[in-house]
Design an enzyme around this catalytic site. Structure first.
Site, PDB file in Angstrom:
ATOM      1  N   LYS A 102       0.808  -1.214   0.000  1.00 31.61           N
ATOM      2  CA  LYS A 102       0.000   0.000   0.000  1.00 31.61           C
ATOM      3  C   LYS A 102       0.847   1.272   0.000  1.00 31.61           C
ATOM      4  O   LYS A 102       0.442   2.308   0.514  1.00 31.61           O
ATOM      5  CB  LYS A 102      -0.948  -0.007   1.198  1.00 31.61           C
ATOM      6  CG  LYS A 102      -1.896  -1.197   1.182  1.00 31.61           C
ATOM      7  CD  LYS A 102      -2.918  -1.119   2.279  1.00 31.61           C
ATOM      8  CE  LYS A 102      -3.841  -2.316   2.290  1.00 31.61           C
ATOM      9  NZ  LYS A 102      -4.535  -2.570   1.052  1.00 31.61           N
ATOM     10  N   CYS A 103       2.005   1.213  -0.608  1.00 28.71           N
ATOM     11  CA  CYS A 103       2.945   2.330  -0.667  1.00 28.71           C
ATOM     12  C   CYS A 103       2.807   3.028  -2.023  1.00 28.71           C
ATOM     13  O   CYS A 103       2.463   2.391  -3.020  1.00 28.71           O
ATOM     14  CB  CYS A 103       4.363   1.781  -0.486  1.00 28.71           C
ATOM     15  SG  CYS A 103       5.680   2.996  -0.605  1.00 28.71           S
TER      16      CYS A 103
END
EC number: 1.11.1.9
Length: 167
Positions: free
Chosen positions: A40-41
């Protein structure tokens, strides 16, 4: 008095995403890129796309990528190992190994990461700074370079080619 030999990547055993032990000596003789990853970066999409390109291009030439999920930076890898592998293999079609989620910094840092960080304190400030930090390890199991999270995996390609003897 016997001289203790220098540590190498091959001296470590880690857990795969299913919890099985993996002796890193299975990568002996290969050039290895080790990356702490997160799903989720902001760097996720581009990093996985480029890691896949490099892996597919060089895997038959003695190159391997080892991905270690880490949730230490912005809680950007919150899933279970099964969810992480499903995400990476489904969304990005990644074929390189995904290992057990680990810490890369602090008192619970994985020993393999403590080893990788040794010698790069000036560059890293002693700790991994963010997701997608990369370590390049030569065929003898020695870390030879490290790259910032924002360094494009494709930028590392020339260094990989050199270590593979392709340049």
């Amino acid at each position: 008095m016997a001289t203790q030999s220098k540590k190498t990547l091959y001296d470590f055993t880690v857990k795969d995403a299913k919890g099985n032990d993996v002796d890193l000596s299975v990568y002996k003789g290969k050039v290895v890129l080790i990356v702490n990853v997160a799903s989720k970066c902001g760097l996720t999409n581009n990093s996985y796309d480029e890691l896949n390109q490099i892996y597919l291009k060089y895997k038959e030439k003695g190159f391997e990528i080892l991905a270690f999920p880490c949730n230490q930076f912005g809680q950007q890898e919150p899933g279970t190992n099964e969810e992480i592998v499903d995400f990476v293999c489904t969304k990005f079609k990644s074929e390189f190994p995904i290992f057990d989620k680990i810490d890369v910094n602090g008192e619970n840092a994985a020993p393999v990461y403590e080893f990788l960080k040794t010698g790069f304190y000036g560059i890293l400030g002693g700790d991994i700074q963010w997701n997608f930090s990369k370590f390049l390890v030569d065929k003898n199991g020695q870390p030879v370079d490290c790259y910032y999270p924002t360094t494009s995996p494709l930028t590392v390609e020339r260094d990989i080619q050199k270590l593979l003897g392709l340049l």
